[in-house]
Enzyme design. Structure first.
Site, PDB file in Angstrom:
ATOM      1  N   CYS A   1      -6.318   8.411 -23.997  1.00 56.06           N
ATOM      2  CA  CYS A   1      -6.304   9.752 -23.400  1.00 56.06           C
ATOM      3  C   CYS A   1      -5.018  10.495 -23.749  1.00 56.06           C
ATOM      4  O   CYS A   1      -5.017  11.714 -23.900  1.00 56.06           O
ATOM      5  CB  CYS A   1      -6.504   9.671 -21.895  1.00 56.06           C
ATOM      6  SG  CYS A   1      -5.467   8.454 -21.067  1.00 56.06           S
TER       7      CYS A   1
ATOM      8  N   HIS B   1      -3.567   8.251 -16.222  1.00 54.94           N
ATOM      9  CA  HIS B   1      -4.504   8.960 -17.083  1.00 54.94           C
ATOM     10  C   HIS B   1      -3.835  10.240 -17.572  1.00 54.94           C
ATOM     11  O   HIS B   1      -3.040  10.849 -16.849  1.00 54.94           O
ATOM     12  CB  HIS B   1      -5.776   9.272 -16.288  1.00 54.94           C
ATOM     13  CG  HIS B   1      -6.811  10.019 -17.071  1.00 54.94           C
ATOM     14  ND1 HIS B   1      -7.350   9.516 -18.243  1.00 54.94           N
ATOM     15  CD2 HIS B   1      -7.398  11.225 -16.864  1.00 54.94           C
ATOM     16  CE1 HIS B   1      -8.227  10.390 -18.707  1.00 54.94           C
ATOM     17  NE2 HIS B   1      -8.278  11.425 -17.893  1.00 54.94           N
TER      18      HIS B   1
END
Length: 1139
Positions: A233, A477
């Protein structure tokens, strides 16, 4: 949607992609006893609609109301109502609404109430939705203080058109004579009222409370996301930022890849172009697999999050290198590079020492700073050097001075790295800084520029991107908020999902710090640690600003970024191939694979059986594989094969091949049912569990009528029982060439004697009459039997498809010649060699030997002893076999174990360690060995010790590693003698060579020439070097580290100190001492560290005197802080690489 038959809605489990506060419908039951006891305001009645709404359904924080209304439905004759009732339709926010009511419960003993969209059945617009905060209140019309309240929020859609409360109120209690000791029932006289409070909210992003089922990023935003491969990510957020920096995308497209693209998918520039093109043209999220493969990454890098700043720098360096010599050369520097000046300026005299440096990004401190301007003020803060810390100015002596950094220019695209992760000395660990840190949408950089900076254009910057980290150090994340156009909106790029975002979501919600406290809220749950916290877990870690005056040129306003034409063509071909493969997969059940062998394959084959049943189109001995529709007839298939072989369609005849019990595969029967499908033929004639295999027999000619003639028609019939033609295959063992090849196939009568087939064999071989030969039958790999001339084929159990091997009978002289050459004189012995034959690749073990010795294959027998194998290799290399040493190779291609020359057994035991050594066998190559050509025999070598030593010919900038075989009783002086010989060093150089030990990249001790080799431990690193001679009573050990003292690397050494020498002069001596020069040396920061923990570096200023700083301490090291360019790619602290 709370479907009929379900219970009251319960909050779903946390989903990393969904923010609980924003995306999950929240249902809050209220009762009239929830009023705070200290609240003096009276509880409003249910018919006081405005006050009741204000009390029980206040507006949601950070949400804007589009419309709101109340509607009351009088419910009469409750007990006579049907199972499902609808209230009257009312309007709010331009949408029709109604109450859905189950008087006797929706499969529960509770009254069930729902709010439902009021469109006519099957007439709900497909894309219709409304975001609604609502409340349903059931109340007694004769006593409005008696009420039951439930509230919720929901995104109503065509698919989820109703939402509410299956267990709204228990039926037994509703009809009880006294509701909560009020002396009357809630449903009195079979009547009750229900009021719907509806507030339709504005949805500027289009995704408020969206469940993202069937969400289409392209349709909703015109953009697509990137798929997450595991932990990529961080890569996705950076790539999206660069993609929407349109001038960067244009520069990437200008890298010439049209020639490489067709053949080289490891070219990272082409892979990035391909990715950008797919982001432009695809309707679905794009995979980054090809890009990471071109980087040379494997699962290690895919599943470990890396530093975005380091990735950005490495990627920029790689692309900048590929742009050299192209029209894009210099584009990245013009876009991303600014200049800063590091200076020391004397206060009382006119003297300044300064250095101008380029920067691609700026790292800013978050801790201790409230906003972006505070960080820049901290960055350019001026330090005064006075008192004991005066600066030594050349020609002026010690002077008061100012030391600092000032910017000479900022780039068009400014990348700011916010230091959200810092070392916490109290916890002795890296921690995430979640403090509130503000950054503006428009920012003025001019206060941080020098007076000499070019001010022809204002240094006003507009925020283009916010890259966000959510979570903590160990789990988190990454996603990005980007503003693709000059005057457009922000969008959130969260891996494969793209959604529109508000300015508040992009900026304020990523400042970090505390959550806004409302109604005693303690914060929110961290998505990754699963703990509740008042601190936001998401915060910006990288900001992208674009200079206002260059917005149009960087974002290319009004222009389209056109990809190279070959990209579209190549990807169209890829998509066509993918579609073809997809169609093949879908239609696979309609096809079957058929292997077809012919006489040409047999003639080229040297080995067991008729042909090797493997697909290898490059090898003429291998059969051809056809993919045919199962409904194809044998006639059609045979004609197709004939055309492929260049034969007339009726001149070949198919035979079904079967697997025999002895492990061979031979022709069994001809297939004469030409109208039979290939699937039926396979089922009837083939081996049930194996692929359908066919032998194509070629006709010998045509008869007078033009019909094809096969060999069986020429076989003379005999009167004996069992007389029939059999098809046989003939192989020839040539003793001269030591080869065994197929000759062809022929027919004989089953009752013929072996002697009777001699004429046919002589004819096939082209031998003159009187040639002596003998025959043997190849029954299976390890069963080759001689054939008796006077026995019939039937008695020899010969059948269709059997193989006969012929060889000449040799004279005694010929036998002696063949034997002397190491050949075989009997076919049976040669078959045994083939059975045990193994092709082994030999490669030089040491890198330096690759230039002197070749990589070569040899065909050997598994039955060979070690000495026989060594003799064969020695014969090829023309060296002494006693001077060869072999090493097995592990699965990764690295040396495994040295083969003992005294070990019993055979080559089979060396390459295949066996069942009792499973670990060795499973991790070892069975067809390759490393070899070394030694300077002494193996017996002599056993009396020596292998010493690895690193020779430093040029300071510490160049390393040459040698392995020296030294007698175990030798001294260090003998190591030097061996090194001189190995490295070809002069006597003059050797006079000044010193040998020292190091451990874990830190200096250990210097070794005297008379030090014994046995005292050198295997775990220590050994160095030999010539450093400048300097007389000094004090020396300091030196080592290297990368940012953190625990990340050591490089070559350690000891350095002589000089009393009274300013560090600016010491640095010059260090440069001369180590031979590190220029920019590489300028990037090094120098620090002192103390044992035992090497915890905090004390960085040294140019005016400081190293002699004084060291003092009398003997536990201190001088350290070079600089990037480790030779780090391996394994371990958490590995650097990112792009090959």
């Amino acid at each position: 949607m709370d479907q009929p038959g379900s219970d009251m809605l319960i909050d779903s489990e946390f989903d990393e992609k969904l923010d609980v506060a924003d995306d999950v419908a929240i249902i809050t039951p209220d009762t009239d006893d929830t009023m705070d006891e200290v609240d003096a305001e009276p509880e409003p009645c249910a018919d006081e609609y405005e006050a009741f709404m204000a009390k029980h359904m206040p507006e949601l924080f950070d949400q804007e109301t589009e419309a709101e209304t109340t509607f009351t439905w009088d419910i009469k004759d409750w007990r006579s109502l049907t199972r499902r009732e609808h209230g009257p339709v009312f309007e709010c926010g331009g949408h029709p609404w109604r109450i859905l009511f189950f008087p006797y419960g929706n499969n529960v003993d509770f009254a069930s109430f729902y709010l439902e969209q009021g469109h006519e059945e099957d007439k709900v617009p497909e894309d219709w939705y409304a975001c609604v905060q609502f409340m349903l209140v059931l109340w007694n019309p004769q006593d409005p203080t008696m009420h039951i309240v439930h509230s919720a929020t929901h995104r109503f859609t065509a698919a989820e058109g109703d939402w509410g409360f299956t267990r709204f109120a228990e039926l037994r209690r509703l009809f009880a004579p006294s509701w909560e000791d009020r002396g009357r029932p809630m449903v009195e006289d079979n009547m009750v009222k229900v009021t719907a409070y509806v507030r339709v909210l504005k949805d500027p992003t289009g995704v408020l409370w969206h469940n993202f089922i069937n969400y289409d990023s392209k349709k909703e935003t015109g953009m697509v996301g990137l798929k997450n491969q595991g932990a990529t990510c961080y890569l996705n957020s950076l790539l999206q930022s660069l993609f929407f920096t349109n001038a960067f995308r244009k520069a990437v497209y200008q890298i010439p890849t049209d020639e490489e693209a067709a053949v080289d998918r490891t070219n990272s520039a082409y892979s990035l172009q391909r990715l950008f093109y797919l982001l432009q043209s695809s309707n679905l999220a794009v995979a980054t697999t090809d890009l990471t493969q071109s980087f040379g990454w494997d699962s290690k890098q895919i599943f470990e999050q890396q530093d975005v700043q380091e990735l950005s720098r490495v990627l920029m360096d790689k692309l900048d290198e590929k742009m050299k010599g192209t029209e894009a050369e210099g584009a990245l520097e013009r876009m991303f590079v600014g200049k800063m000046k590091t200076y020391i300026s004397c206060i009382n005299v006119d003297y300044e020492s300064s250095r101008l440096e380029d920067f691609w990004d700026i790292q800013l401190n978050v801790s201790g700073n409230k906003n972006l301007d505070d960080s820049f003020k901290d960055y350019v803060q001026v330090e005064t050097m006075d008192g004991e810390n005066k600066y030594f100015a050349e020609g002026y002596g010690l002077q008061d001075a100012k030391k600092g950094v000032i910017f000479e220019s900022f780039p068009q695209v400014l990348h700011l790295q916010l230091k959200r992760f810092e070392y916490d000395i109290n916890r002795d660990a890296m921690m995430k800084v979640n403090d509130r840190y503000e950054f503006p949408e428009i920012w003025d950089a001019s206060p941080y520029l020098s007076e000499q900076a070019d001010g022809s254009e204002p240094y006003i910057y507009h925020l283009h991107g916010v890259l966000v980290h959510s979570g903590d150090l160990n789990a988190g994340h990454y996603y990005a908020f980007l503003k693709p156009t000059k005057d457009g909106h922000f969008y959130k790029f969260d891996d494969d999902r793209v959604t529109r975002a508000t300015k508040r979501e992009a900026l304020e919600e990523n400042f970090g710090g505390d959550y806004t406290q409302m109604n005693g809220n303690i914060g929110q749950r961290n998505p990754y640690t699963r703990t509740w916290s008042a601190k936001r877990s998401m915060s910006a870690y990288m900001l992208v600003y674009i200079r206002e005056s260059r917005l149009d040129s960087i974002l290319m306003h009004g222009e389209s970024v056109e990809p190279p034409s070959h990209l579209a063509q190549r990807i169209a071909e890829e998509r066509a191939n993918m579609e073809k493969r997809r169609k093949e997969r879908e239609e696979a059940h309609l096809y079957m694979d058929i292997a077809v062998a012919s006489e040409q394959n047999f003639k080229h084959y040297q080995g067991f059986d008729i042909v090797p049943w493997k697909a290898d189109p490059e090898n003429p001995a291998h059969p051809k594989f056809y993919r045919a529709l199962r409904a194809t007839t044998m006639s059609q298939f045979t004609h197709s094969v004939a055309e492929d072989l260049g034969l007339e369609k009726d001149m070949i005849r198919p035979w079904a091949m079967v697997n025999r019990q002895n492990g061979t595969c031979r022709p069994d029967v001809p297939i004469t049912y030409f109208d039979m499908t290939v699937e039926e033929a396979s089922s009837k004639f083939g081996t049930k569990t194996a692929q359908f295999k066919i032998w194509m027999e070629t006709a010998t000619g045509r008869d007078e009528e033009g019909a094809p003639v096969y060999g069986d028609s020429a076989v003379e019939a005999k009167s004996q029982q069992g007389s029939r033609p059999v098809m046989l295959f003939l192989k020839f063992f040539d003793t001269k060439t030591q080869s065994l090849f197929g000759i062809g196939n022929f027919y004989a009568n089953h009752q013929d004697k072996v002697l009777d087939i001699s004429p046919q064999i002589m004819k096939l071989m082209g031998w003159p009459a009187g040639t002596s030969f003998k025959l043997s039958e190849e029954i299976k790999q390890n069963m080759i039997e001689a054939m008796k001339p006077k026995v019939t084929l039937a008695q020899s159990e010969i059948q269709d498809g059997d193989i006969i091997t012929v060889q000449r009978i040799l004279s005694d002289k010929e036998v002696a010649q063949v034997t002397a050459a190491g050949g075989f004189v009997e076919a049976k012995d040669y078959y045994d060699f083939l059975l045990n034959r193994i092709h082994v690749e030999f490669a030089p073990r040491l890198g330096a030997d690759v230039l002197k010795f070749p990589i070569f294959p040899l065909s050997l027998s598994k039955k060979m002893t070690y000495d026989q194998m060594a003799a064969k290799v020695a014969e090829f290399l023309k060296v002494e076999p006693t001077h060869l040493r072999f090493t097995t190779i592990n699965a990764g291609g690295k040396p495994k174990l040295v083969v003992k020359h005294t070990q019993p057994g055979t080559l089979q035991n060396i390459l295949f360690p066996g069942a009792y050594n499973y670990s060795a066998a499973s991790m070892q190559k069975s067809d390759a060995l490393f070899y070394e050509v030694l300077e002494m025999s193996l017996k002599e070598l056993e009396q020596r010790k292998a010493m690895k030593i690193t020779w430093l010919p040029e300071g510490i900038t160049k390393e040459e590693e040698y392995t020296l075989m030294i007698p175990r009783t030798a001294l260090v002086s003998e190591i030097l003698e061996a090194l001189q010989k190995k490295a070809n060093l002069s006597d003059e150089v050797m006079q000044n060579v010193q040998v020292y030990e190091a451990h874990n990249n830190k200096f250990y001790k210097t070794l005297a020439p008379d030090f014994g080799v046995m005292g050198i431990q295997d775990y220590l690193q050994l160095y030999a070097a010539v450093f400048p001679e300097e007389d000094s009573p004090r020396k300091i050990p030196v080592f290297h580290f990368d940012k953190e003292p625990s990340k050591v690397h490089g070559v350690p050494f000891v350095f002589p100190l000089k009393e009274g020498e300013a560090f600016s002069e010491t640095k010059q001596r260090l440069s001369d001492y180590t031979k590190i020069k220029g920019k590489q040396f300028d990037k090094i920061k120098f620090a002192l560290l103390s044992k035992p923990h090497f915890s905090r570096p004390e960085y040294i200023g140019d005016a400081e005197i190293l002699w004084d700083l060291v003092g009398s301490r003997d536990d201190i090291y001088l350290a070079f802080d600089h990037v480790n360019k030779t780090r391996s790619f394994w371990g958490k602290t590995d650097s990112i690489f792009i090959r």
